[in-house]
Design an enzyme around this catalytic site. Structure first.
Site, PDB file in Angstrom:
ATOM      1  N   SER A  12       0.833  -1.218   0.000  1.00 38.84           N
ATOM      2  CA  SER A  12       0.000   0.000   0.000  1.00 38.84           C
ATOM      3  C   SER A  12       0.864   1.263   0.000  1.00 38.84           C
ATOM      4  O   SER A  12       0.460   2.294  -0.553  1.00 38.84           O
ATOM      5  CB  SER A  12      -0.982   0.001   1.172  1.00 38.84           C
ATOM      6  N   VAL A  92      18.991  -7.349   3.673  1.00 37.96           N
ATOM      7  CA  VAL A  92      19.903  -7.539   2.537  1.00 37.96           C
ATOM      8  C   VAL A  92      21.343  -7.372   3.027  1.00 37.96           C
ATOM      9  O   VAL A  92      21.591  -6.812   4.097  1.00 37.96           O
ATOM     10  CB  VAL A  92      19.596  -6.542   1.391  1.00 37.96           C
ATOM     11  N   ASN A 106      14.502   2.789   3.403  1.00 42.59           N
ATOM     12  CA  ASN A 106      13.552   1.892   4.080  1.00 42.59           C
ATOM     13  C   ASN A 106      12.502   2.712   4.818  1.00 42.59           C
ATOM     14  O   ASN A 106      12.773   3.827   5.267  1.00 42.59           O
ATOM     15  CB  ASN A 106      14.293   1.005   5.088  1.00 42.59           C
ATOM     16  N   THR A 107      11.329   2.132   4.924  1.00 43.91           N
ATOM     17  CA  THR A 107      10.281   2.761   5.726  1.00 43.91           C
ATOM     18  C   THR A 107       9.866   1.775   6.812  1.00 43.91           C
ATOM     19  O   THR A 107       9.816   0.568   6.587  1.00 43.91           O
ATOM     20  CB  THR A 107       9.105   3.233   4.837  1.00 43.91           C
ATOM     21  N   HIS A 108       9.630   2.311   8.013  1.00 41.94           N
ATOM     22  CA  HIS A 108       9.366   1.441   9.164  1.00 41.94           C
ATOM     23  C   HIS A 108       8.240   2.043  10.015  1.00 41.94           C
ATOM     24  O   HIS A 108       8.232   3.248  10.272  1.00 41.94           O
ATOM     25  CB  HIS A 108      10.644   1.292   9.999  1.00 41.94           C
ATOM     26  N   ASP A 144      16.539  -2.463  10.404  1.00 39.51           N
ATOM     27  CA  ASP A 144      15.928  -1.134  10.520  1.00 39.51           C
ATOM     28  C   ASP A 144      16.882  -0.124  11.163  1.00 39.51           C
ATOM     29  O   ASP A 144      16.472   0.710  11.979  1.00 39.51           O
ATOM     30  CB  ASP A 144      14.600  -1.220  11.291  1.00 39.51           C
TER      31      ASP A 144
HETATM   32  C1  GAR Z   1       4.749  -0.850   6.349  1.00 34.93           C
HETATM   33  O1  GAR Z   1       4.125  -0.338   7.489  1.00 34.93           O
HETATM   34  C2  GAR Z   1       6.259  -0.879   6.514  1.00 34.93           C
HETATM   35  O2  GAR Z   1       6.749   0.175   7.281  1.00 34.93           O
HETATM   36  C3  GAR Z   1       6.461  -2.193   7.235  1.00 34.93           C
HETATM   37  O3  GAR Z   1       5.617  -3.054   6.539  1.00 34.93           O
HETATM   38  C4  GAR Z   1       4.439  -2.333   6.148  1.00 34.93           C
HETATM   39  C5  GAR Z   1       4.135  -2.665   4.711  1.00 34.93           C
HETATM   40  O4  GAR Z   1       2.883  -2.196   4.351  1.00 34.93           O
HETATM   41  N1  GAR Z   1       7.839  -2.562   7.208  1.00 34.93           N
HETATM   42  C6  GAR Z   1       8.473  -3.057   8.267  1.00 34.93           C
HETATM   43  O5  GAR Z   1       7.923  -3.371   9.306  1.00 34.93           O
HETATM   44  C7  GAR Z   1       9.979  -3.232   8.090  1.00 34.93           C
HETATM   45  N2  GAR Z   1      10.595  -3.536   9.301  1.00 34.93           N
HETATM   46  P1  GAR Z   1       2.427  -2.143   2.818  1.00 34.93           P
HETATM   47  O6  GAR Z   1       2.812  -3.479   2.192  1.00 34.93           O
HETATM   48  O7  GAR Z   1       0.944  -1.982   2.896  1.00 34.93           O
HETATM   49  O8  GAR Z   1       3.116  -0.984   2.165  1.00 34.93           O
END
Ligand code: GAR
Length: 192
Positions: A12, A92, A106-108, A144
């Site tokens: 998303s 990675v 990266n987004t967390h 992260d």
């Molecule tokens: C997101 O909230 C992202 O930050 C998280 O997975 C979700 C993916 O949502 N990532 C982590 O937790 C990485 N450690 P999406 O597939 O709906 O974009």
């Protein structure tokens, strides 16, 4: 600025990037979207949007090093300026990140360095913090970790579930990812 986006699931956040590019609000080229396993909705929705896709299936390789090498080669073929981990749930290697000049974003869904890992939302709730949020950062080969670019706080409400909180965080996270990419693209294009 050419980007390759890596996903493991729904995508998303990726969809927010696709929407911003389609609307002419984000000046990046999504060169490809890739996943670490078959059957992700992230790859499905990218293909539907006409974006090249690939899968480098973690389970199809004898070990992590072989998978990393295959992922590096596959991503490099798209010559990205920035690689985006958008819900990509695998670590990675340093070699992968070096191959892209350290430009691995990266987004967390937590305020790093608090609550890294695969369950950032669940862990924040379990700890009982009153404020959590999301982080966009340059990732290194840790879990992260790496220099933070942008963060935004989200207050935790009474009666919140992991699902409700994650969805509210994602609303903020999608906006933060798009605005961070817009800033990076502006700097990149200014250099050209
Ligand atoms: C997101 O909230 C992202 O930050 C998280 O997975 C979700 C993916 O949502 N990532 C982590 O937790 C990485 N450690 P999406 O597939 O709906 O974009």
């Amino acid at each position: 600025m050419r980007i390759v986006v890596l996903v493991s699931g729904t995508g998303s956040n990726l969809q927010a990037v696709i929407d911003a590019v389609t609307a002419g609000a984000l000046d990046v080229e999504i060169a490809a979207v890739g996943a670490d396993r078959p059957g992700t909705f992230g790859v499905e929705r990218s293909a539907a949007a006409g974006i090249p896709t690939f899968v480098v299936d973690f389970k199809a390789y004898p070990d992590r090093a072989a998978w990393n090498a295959a992922l590096t080669e596959t991503v490099a073929a798209y010559a990205p300026d920035v690689v985006v981990s958008s819900g990509f749930m695998r670590i990675v290697s340093a070699g992968f990140i070096d191959a892209f000049g350290g430009k691995y974003l990266n987004t967390h869904p937590a305020l790093l360095p608090s609550f890294p890992g695969a369950h950032g939302v669940r862990d924040a709730l379990a700890y009982g913090v009153k404020v959590t949020g999301c982080t966009v950062h340059w990732a290194d080969a840790g879990v992260d970790t790496g220099p933070i670019i942008a963060q935004e706080a989200v207050a935790i409400e009474d009666g919140e579930t992991e699902e409700s909180l994650h969805e509210r965080i994602k609303v903020v996270e999608r906006r933060l990812l798009v605005s961070t990419l817009a800033s990076l693209a502006a700097a990149h294009n200014g250099r050209k």
